[in-house]
Design an enzyme around this catalytic site. Structure first.
Site, PDB file in Angstrom:
ATOM      1  CG  HIS A 119     -21.482  -2.543   4.868  1.00 27.76           C
ATOM      2  ND1 HIS A 119     -22.067  -2.237   6.067  1.00 27.76           N
ATOM      3  CD2 HIS A 119     -20.511  -3.465   5.138  1.00 27.76           C
ATOM      4  CE1 HIS A 119     -21.495  -2.939   7.032  1.00 27.76           C
ATOM      5  NE2 HIS A 119     -20.554  -3.690   6.494  1.00 27.76           N
ATOM      6  CG  ASP A 161     -21.682  -8.944   8.991  1.00 28.82           C
ATOM      7  OD1 ASP A 161     -21.210  -9.667   8.099  1.00 28.82           O
ATOM      8  OD2 ASP A 161     -21.068  -7.986   9.494  1.00 28.82           O
ATOM      9  CG  HIS A 163     -18.983  -5.123  10.253  1.00 30.28           C
ATOM     10  ND1 HIS A 163     -18.500  -6.296   9.702  1.00 30.28           N
ATOM     11  CD2 HIS A 163     -17.949  -4.554  10.917  1.00 30.28           C
ATOM     12  CE1 HIS A 163     -17.215  -6.430  10.016  1.00 30.28           C
ATOM     13  NE2 HIS A 163     -16.863  -5.388  10.750  1.00 30.28           N
ATOM     14  CG  ASP A 241     -18.560 -10.581  10.635  1.00 30.30           C
ATOM     15  OD1 ASP A 241     -19.627 -11.041  11.090  1.00 30.30           O
ATOM     16  OD2 ASP A 241     -18.520  -9.711   9.742  1.00 30.30           O
TER      17      ASP A 241
END
Length: 327
Positions: A119, A161, A163, A241
């Site tokens: 991110h 991931d 995200h 995740d």
């Protein structure tokens, strides 16, 4: 197989903070107990010059000198401290060392026991990510490869991931030498996505079958896009995740589904002679041992692929293959 760690830099987080800081030491302990073939090495810190390959000098200095504003610290999710800055440097350093080991030392596969800080953008951090380890390491490996061989190194980031890797996509938006693939939850953070080269959005409660089908399709599209100029290095962000027990994931993969995901990624890269630097990325299990177990399974799959790589290429594990992308 080599794996690099920096879990001894524990951040002084407030009570009840959602980030699972203790996960990393627990994972290293499990690797030491269960994976005698994996050699654990302490990560070195990335330098300012290395970080500046993907980040603005102003941002690098702000992190190093404790000059981040309160708003910038809130967006990152960590209060600034000297240990926060040092941990961020070493998380990047671990991915650099894993990439050097896999590519330049000819080992084929190596790991960072943390990392996957996708991110972070060029001028800011976000979502528990201070610096973007894959972005820095990708650009550094391109520079080192060119210095050694006077050839262009094409890089692929396979980000699994849960995200979207918005920071990585933003950093490499106009860079045709780095291809970003992200498979992630459609309704999850970040809520304003950055367009990568190949983004696959999945619905809430996506199960093993739907996920693995999407992965197979994405990998087919990835290799088709690189038919004329295959990549020479893959950064694999193997987030835990997507697991059904993750507090922040929203998907519903089982441990078996995650393990099959890892086998398919490592197998596809190995079949094409492409070295892999793998990082653990996210994992926020309601039971943190679920995340640790998923990360451990990823490392076991990495070790298996490393063994197969070496058996196929001999002990030297030469990576100087015709499949390395040059142009």
């Amino acid at each position: 197989m080599k794996a690099f760690y920096a879990d001894h830099f524990v951040l002084p987080l407030p009570e009840g903070h959602r980030f699972p800081m203790g996960k990393y030491e627990r994972l290293r302990d499990r690797v030491g107990q269960c994976c005698p073939g994996i050699r654990l090495e302490q990560a070195q810190a990335a330098s300012d010059g290395e970080l500046a390959l993907a980040h603005t000098p102003t941002y690098v200095s702000a992190v190093a000198d404790g000059l981040l504003s309160e708003a910038e610290q809130r967006e990152i999710g960590f209060p600034w401290s000297p240990r926060m800055a040092e941990r961020a440097r070493r998380s990047v350093g671990a991915t650099i060392q894993a990439a050097r080991t896999a590519l330049l030392e000819g080992e084929g596969v190596a790991a960072n026991l943390a990392g996957g800080t996708h991110h972070a953008q060029a001028d800011k951090g976000s979502g528990y990510c201070v610096f973007n380890d894959a972005a820095v390491a990708a650009r550094l490996m391109q520079a080192e490869w060119h210095r050694r061989h006077r050839q262009l190194l094409r890089v692929v980031v396979i980000d699994l991931d849960v995200h979207q890797g918005n920071g990585t996509a933003a950093i490499f938006r106009d860079d045709e030498t780095v291809f970003t693939l992200s498979i992630h939850g459609a309704r999850n953070f970040p809520f304003r996505k950055q367009a990568g080269d190949l983004d696959v959005e999945l619905p809430d409660r996506c199960d093993d079958g739907l996920y693995l089908g999407a992965l197979d399709d994405a990998l087919d599209r990835l290799w088709a896009r690189h038919g004329a100029a295959p990549p020479g290095l893959v950064f694999y962000l193997a987030g835990a995740d997507p697991h059904e027990g993750d507090r922040l994931g929203r998907l519903a993969l089982t441990h078996q589904g995650l393990a099959e995901r890892d086998r398919r990624v490592f197998g596809a890269c190995r079949e094409r002679g492409i070295p892999v630097a793998v990082s653990m990325a996210g994992g926020y299990g309601r039971n943190i041992d679920d995340s640790v177990a998923a990360h451990l399974a990823t490392l076991e799959a990495a070790f298996d692929s490393w063994q197969r790589w070496r058996s196929q290429r001999g002990a030297a594990g030469s990576v100087l293959s015709d499949r390395i992308a040059i142009q």
